[in-house]
Write a protein that holds these residues in place. Structure first.
Motif, PDB file in Angstrom:
ATOM      1  N   PRO A 241       0.823  -1.222   0.000  1.00 13.83           N
ATOM      2  CA  PRO A 241       0.000   0.000   0.000  1.00 13.83           C
ATOM      3  C   PRO A 241       0.856   1.271   0.000  1.00 13.83           C
TER       4      PRO A 241
ATOM      5  N   ILE B 170      -5.408  -5.872  -3.566  1.00  8.15           N
ATOM      6  CA  ILE B 170      -5.496  -4.762  -2.603  1.00  8.15           C
ATOM      7  C   ILE B 170      -5.834  -5.407  -1.264  1.00  8.15           C
TER       8      ILE B 170
ATOM      9  N   SER C  65      -6.699  -6.403   2.632  1.00 10.88           N
ATOM     10  CA  SER C  65      -7.417  -5.984   3.830  1.00 10.88           C
ATOM     11  C   SER C  65      -6.452  -6.149   5.002  1.00 10.88           C
TER      12      SER C  65
ATOM     13  N   SER D 230      -8.909  -1.882   4.228  1.00 13.44           N
ATOM     14  CA  SER D 230      -7.651  -1.518   3.579  1.00 13.44           C
ATOM     15  C   SER D 230      -6.680  -0.979   4.625  1.00 13.44           C
TER      16      SER D 230
END
Length: 159
Positions: A36, A125, A127, A144
């Motif tokens: 991220p 993406i 969690s 996220s």
């Protein structure tokens, strides 16, 4: 991000070197993930270590507490194998095997018995999950990493 990035970090106990683009590329290749952007931003300020002491409020009870999980440290990216550290996301594969964790986890913090992870099992993406190995907990924390960071509060709220 709800918490000021410049007020996030405390001690870099293991003296991790500053983050470089090569270290990020190496980590993403080794872990086979895209990390991220907000995590990279934080690690560019300080490449892992202890935080100023935060917690994420939880609705679901965990083995840690009835209403929160801790974030007193956040692992960095250390590609130099001569640096001994217990705060390195590159240990994720080894720790996953050692502790019998689910696949496709990047460990953000934890002590072996419990972990807060980036979970890539369902998407590129990730969690954020709470995993307690001994008690069999695998609990959703945030959709996220950004949601996780936006939800952090001072750990003092739970004293």
């Amino acid at each position: 991000m709800a918490i000021n990035k410049d007020e996030f970090w405390d001690e870099n106990y293991y003296n991790h070197p500053p983050l470089t683009h090569d270290m990020i590329s190496t980590a993403e290749k080794m872990l086979n993930v895209k990390l991220p952007n907000l995590l990279i931003e934080l690690l560019n300020i300080q490449n892992g270590g202890y935080t100023k002491g935060f917690a994420f409020p939880m609705i679901e009870k965990t083995t840690w507490a009835e209403n929160h999980v801790p974030l007193s440290e956040l692992f960095g990216i250390v590609t130099d194998e001569s640096i001994e550290t217990a705060q390195n996301i590159l240990s994720s594969h080894y720790m996953t095997e050692e502790w019998g964790l689910p696949e496709k986890q990047v460990l953000l913090t934890g002590d072996g018995h419990w972990w807060i992870t980036l979970d890539y099992r369902k998407s590129s993406i990730p969690s954020v999950r709470w995993i307690d190995v001994e008690c069999g907990e695998d609990i959703h924390v945030a959709h996220s990493f950004e949601d996780f960071m936006n939800g952090l509060v001072s750990e003092d709220v739970f004293e």
